[in-house]
Design a protein around this motif. Structure first.
Motif, PDB file in Angstrom:
ATOM      1  N   UNK A   1       0.841  -1.201   0.000  1.00 15.63           N
ATOM      2  CA  UNK A   1       0.000   0.000   0.000  1.00 15.63           C
ATOM      3  C   UNK A   1       0.878   1.255   0.000  1.00 15.63           C
ATOM      4  N   UNK A   2       1.930   1.244   0.808  1.00 16.88           N
ATOM      5  CA  UNK A   2       2.822   2.405   0.856  1.00 16.88           C
ATOM      6  C   UNK A   2       3.541   2.603  -0.478  1.00 16.88           C
ATOM      7  N   UNK A   3       3.867   1.492  -1.112  1.00  6.62           N
ATOM      8  CA  UNK A   3       4.484   1.540  -2.439  1.00  6.62           C
ATOM      9  C   UNK A   3       3.508   2.170  -3.446  1.00  6.62           C
ATOM     10  N   UNK A   4       2.254   1.736  -3.375  1.00  3.85           N
ATOM     11  CA  UNK A   4       1.211   2.282  -4.261  1.00  3.85           C
ATOM     12  C   UNK A   4       1.090   3.792  -4.075  1.00  3.85           C
ATOM     13  N   UNK A   5       1.103   4.234  -2.804  1.00  7.41           N
ATOM     14  CA  UNK A   5       0.886   5.657  -2.528  1.00  7.41           C
ATOM     15  C   UNK A   5       2.022   6.546  -3.036  1.00  7.41           C
ATOM     16  N   UNK A   6       3.147   5.917  -3.383  1.00  8.64           N
ATOM     17  CA  UNK A   6       4.256   6.703  -3.937  1.00  8.64           C
ATOM     18  C   UNK A   6       4.150   6.800  -5.456  1.00  8.64           C
ATOM     19  N   UNK A   7       3.236   6.038  -6.053  1.00  9.91           N
ATOM     20  CA  UNK A   7       3.146   6.012  -7.514  1.00  9.91           C
ATOM     21  C   UNK A   7       2.554   7.321  -8.062  1.00  9.91           C
ATOM     22  N   UNK A   8       2.876   7.611  -9.317  1.00  5.54           N
ATOM     23  CA  UNK A   8       2.381   8.828  -9.974  1.00  5.54           C
ATOM     24  C   UNK A   8       0.904   8.673 -10.337  1.00  5.54           C
ATOM     25  N   UNK A   9       0.559   7.482 -10.792  1.00  7.38           N
ATOM     26  CA  UNK A   9      -0.837   7.201 -11.131  1.00  7.38           C
ATOM     27  C   UNK A   9      -1.112   5.749 -10.812  1.00  7.38           C
ATOM     28  N   UNK A  10      -2.394   5.454 -10.564  1.00  7.05           N
ATOM     29  CA  UNK A  10      -2.727   4.067 -10.230  1.00  7.05           C
ATOM     30  C   UNK A  10      -4.129   3.981  -9.661  1.00  7.05           C
ATOM     31  N   UNK A  11      -4.572   2.775  -9.432  1.00  8.40           N
ATOM     32  CA  UNK A  11      -5.946   2.524  -9.004  1.00  8.40           C
ATOM     33  C   UNK A  11      -5.892   1.515  -7.865  1.00  8.40           C
ATOM     34  N   UNK A  12      -6.412   1.919  -6.711  1.00  7.72           N
ATOM     35  CA  UNK A  12      -6.485   1.005  -5.567  1.00  7.72           C
ATOM     36  C   UNK A  12      -7.943   0.781  -5.229  1.00  7.72           C
ATOM     37  N   UNK A  13      -8.374  -0.464  -5.229  1.00  8.10           N
ATOM     38  CA  UNK A  13      -9.752  -0.786  -4.830  1.00  8.10           C
ATOM     39  C   UNK A  13      -9.674  -1.694  -3.616  1.00  8.10           C
TER      40      UNK A  13
ATOM     41  N   UNK B   1     -15.551   7.332  -3.051  1.00  8.30           N
ATOM     42  CA  UNK B   1     -16.055   6.490  -1.971  1.00  8.30           C
ATOM     43  C   UNK B   1     -16.476   5.095  -2.370  1.00  8.30           C
ATOM     44  N   UNK B   2     -17.202   4.980  -3.477  1.00  8.17           N
ATOM     45  CA  UNK B   2     -17.665   3.655  -3.862  1.00  8.17           C
ATOM     46  C   UNK B   2     -17.938   3.597  -5.351  1.00  8.17           C
ATOM     47  N   UNK B   3     -17.574   2.467  -5.953  1.00 12.45           N
ATOM     48  CA  UNK B   3     -17.922   2.275  -7.363  1.00 12.45           C
ATOM     49  C   UNK B   3     -19.259   1.559  -7.383  1.00 12.45           C
ATOM     50  N   UNK B   4     -20.262   2.234  -7.949  1.00 10.56           N
ATOM     51  CA  UNK B   4     -21.615   1.670  -7.908  1.00 10.56           C
ATOM     52  C   UNK B   4     -22.061   1.124  -9.244  1.00 10.56           C
ATOM     53  N   UNK B   5     -21.566   1.737 -10.334  1.00 15.30           N
ATOM     54  CA  UNK B   5     -22.051   1.300 -11.648  1.00 15.30           C
ATOM     55  C   UNK B   5     -20.930   1.413 -12.655  1.00 15.30           C
TER      56      UNK B   5
ATOM     57  N   UNK C   1      -6.020   6.990  -7.819  1.00 15.31           N
ATOM     58  CA  UNK C   1      -7.433   6.844  -7.451  1.00 15.31           C
ATOM     59  C   UNK C   1      -7.582   5.751  -6.391  1.00 15.31           C
ATOM     60  N   UNK C   2      -8.334   6.097  -5.347  1.00 16.75           N
ATOM     61  CA  UNK C   2      -8.584   5.142  -4.262  1.00 16.75           C
ATOM     62  C   UNK C   2     -10.090   4.953  -4.185  1.00 16.75           C
ATOM     63  N   UNK C   3     -10.546   3.703  -4.170  1.00 17.27           N
ATOM     64  CA  UNK C   3     -11.989   3.501  -4.153  1.00 17.27           C
ATOM     65  C   UNK C   3     -12.360   2.194  -3.463  1.00 17.27           C
ATOM     66  N   UNK C   4     -13.657   1.972  -3.285  1.00 18.61           N
ATOM     67  CA  UNK C   4     -14.135   0.732  -2.659  1.00 18.61           C
ATOM     68  C   UNK C   4     -15.240   0.115  -3.501  1.00 18.61           C
ATOM     69  N   UNK C   5     -15.520  -1.123  -3.189  1.00 14.05           N
ATOM     70  CA  UNK C   5     -16.548  -1.873  -3.919  1.00 14.05           C
ATOM     71  C   UNK C   5     -17.110  -2.890  -2.923  1.00 14.05           C
TER      72      UNK C   5
END
Ligand code: ZN
Length: 378
Positions: free
Chosen positions: A148-160, A230-234, A251-255
């Motif tokens: 997670x810390x590695x991800x947060x150092x990235x320039x772009x990316x998607x965490x779900x 906050x949440x991916x709904x559709x 981008x940080x999101x939940x599902x």
């Protein structure tokens, strides 16, 4: 669009009125027992009654059942008055943040209008302004924390991150945001609802007139470096988030999903991502909160050498008997390779470092979790 918390006048809970006294006592008990939420449920457990339940460590416990059906509307009216809800708009959803100065408590109040089956319901969620989530104090398992810390150092990316309600997803997301240098980077969030105010984060809230889709395009126009959706709904909001992640945003999101494999299955079936798209999800996690046994009253099974929950003791009984706290466990996949995606395409199972079941097993072997919950994840 931060929600303003309104301090409710003390005289609304004047104890000379028996209904005010009732609610005042309830709020006092809730504050003493450190509950996370309060649920006011007319028609429960049966018509003509009303349940008041407290959420403590992911479980609901019954605080009281009001059985006198004639007085229930008066109880509700008084509570709505105490919270400053608009009684002339009882047919619509209402959300507000209130502060009850005498208990030093802040609540997010959600009023659900009556449905064809049930009368209105009211839910209070405690707003904890003091303790902002901190990645270093979340008890994240080492291998996940590192990625997670590695991800947060990235320039772009998607965490779900995924999991059922109450699995700690929003805490993980907020802790991730808090670990970013927000004074030098623009950070924006889109939430439903905004649970707590986060310093140096522009927070937007979904309302009946401000949808997820509209919200995502609004926040992206503001050139954020990091955004929490906050949440991916559709599928529309899913693609908007994916596009943002592919165009230089973190981008940080939940599902709502049960596991990492289930998340990818949903992204493909429900949200219409293709196999190439899912490789753009840099970090995908599934999480749960596990009850940690009170070390003073846990009970050892000699044959197994493992522990189960005790009856409760002086050290733990102010919360859930036998439990001293909650700890998150994760399964995850970081920077999926083409081989990972191919394996998933063929078997329907996405390779992860360690499954939720294996992570729970580790806590059981350390004597921290109850061995009878071993099969919780199938
Ligand atoms: Zn105990």
């Amino acid at each position: 669009m931060k929600i303003k918390t309104v301090a409710m006048p003390e005289d609304r809970m004047n104890e000379s009125h028996y209904l005010s006294a009732y609610w005042k006592k309830m709020f006092r008990t809730a504050s003493e027992k450190s509950v996370s939420d309060i649920h006011i449920e007319p028609n429960e457990p049966e018509p003509g009654k009303m349940a008041v339940r407290f959420g403590i460590m992911n479980s609901l416990i019954i605080y009281d059942i009001i059985s006198d059906s004639d007085t229930i509307p008066s109880y509700l009216n008084r509570l709505e008055y105490i919270c400053g809800l608009d009684v002339t708009r009882k047919h619509v959803r209402q959300d507000r943040s209130i502060e009850l100065p005498s208990f030093k408590s802040r609540y997010r109040v959600s009023y659900g209008p009556p449905s064809s089956m049930d009368p209105e319901s009211i839910v209070f969620r405690v707003i904890e302004e003091k303790a902002l989530p901190d990645l270093d104090r979340c008890y994240l398992p080492g291998h996940f924390e590192q990625d997670l810390k590695e991800f947060l150092k990235m320039e772009q990316g998607f965490f779900i991150t995924t999991g059922p309600t109450g699995s700690g997803k929003s805490t993980t997301c907020q802790a991730a945001l808090m670990s970013i240098d927000r004074k030098t980077k623009k950070v924006i969030s889109l939430e439903d609802p905004v649970e707590r105010s986060l310093p140096w984060v522009r927070q937007y809230e979904i309302t009946p007139t401000f949808s997820w889709e509209e919200g995502i395009s609004t926040i992206l126009r503001q050139k954020p470096v990091v955004c929490l959706i906050g949440e991916i709904r559709d599928s529309k909001s899913g693609f908007a988030a994916l596009e943002a992640a592919n165009k230089g945003h973190l981008v940080i999101s939940t599902l709502h999903a049960n596991s990492v494999s289930d998340t990818y299955k949903q992204l493909i079936k429900k949200f219409k991502f293709d196999y190439l798209d899912i490789q753009s999800v840099s970090l995908c996690a599934a999480q749960r909160l596990v009850q940690i046994l009170c070390p003073h009253c846990r009970v050892k099974n000699m044959e197994r050498g493992q522990y189960r929950k005790g009856q409760g003791c002086d050290m733990c009984q102010h919360l859930v008997p036998g439990v001293s706290g909650l700890r998150p466990i994760f399964e995850h996949c970081f920077r999926p390779t083409e081989d990972d995606v191919e394996e998933f395409r063929q078997s329907g199972i996405f390779p992860v470092r360690s499954t939720l079941r294996q992570e729970l097993r580790k806590l059981i072997d350390q004597g921290l979790a109850d061995y009878t919950t071993e099969n919780m994840f199938g």
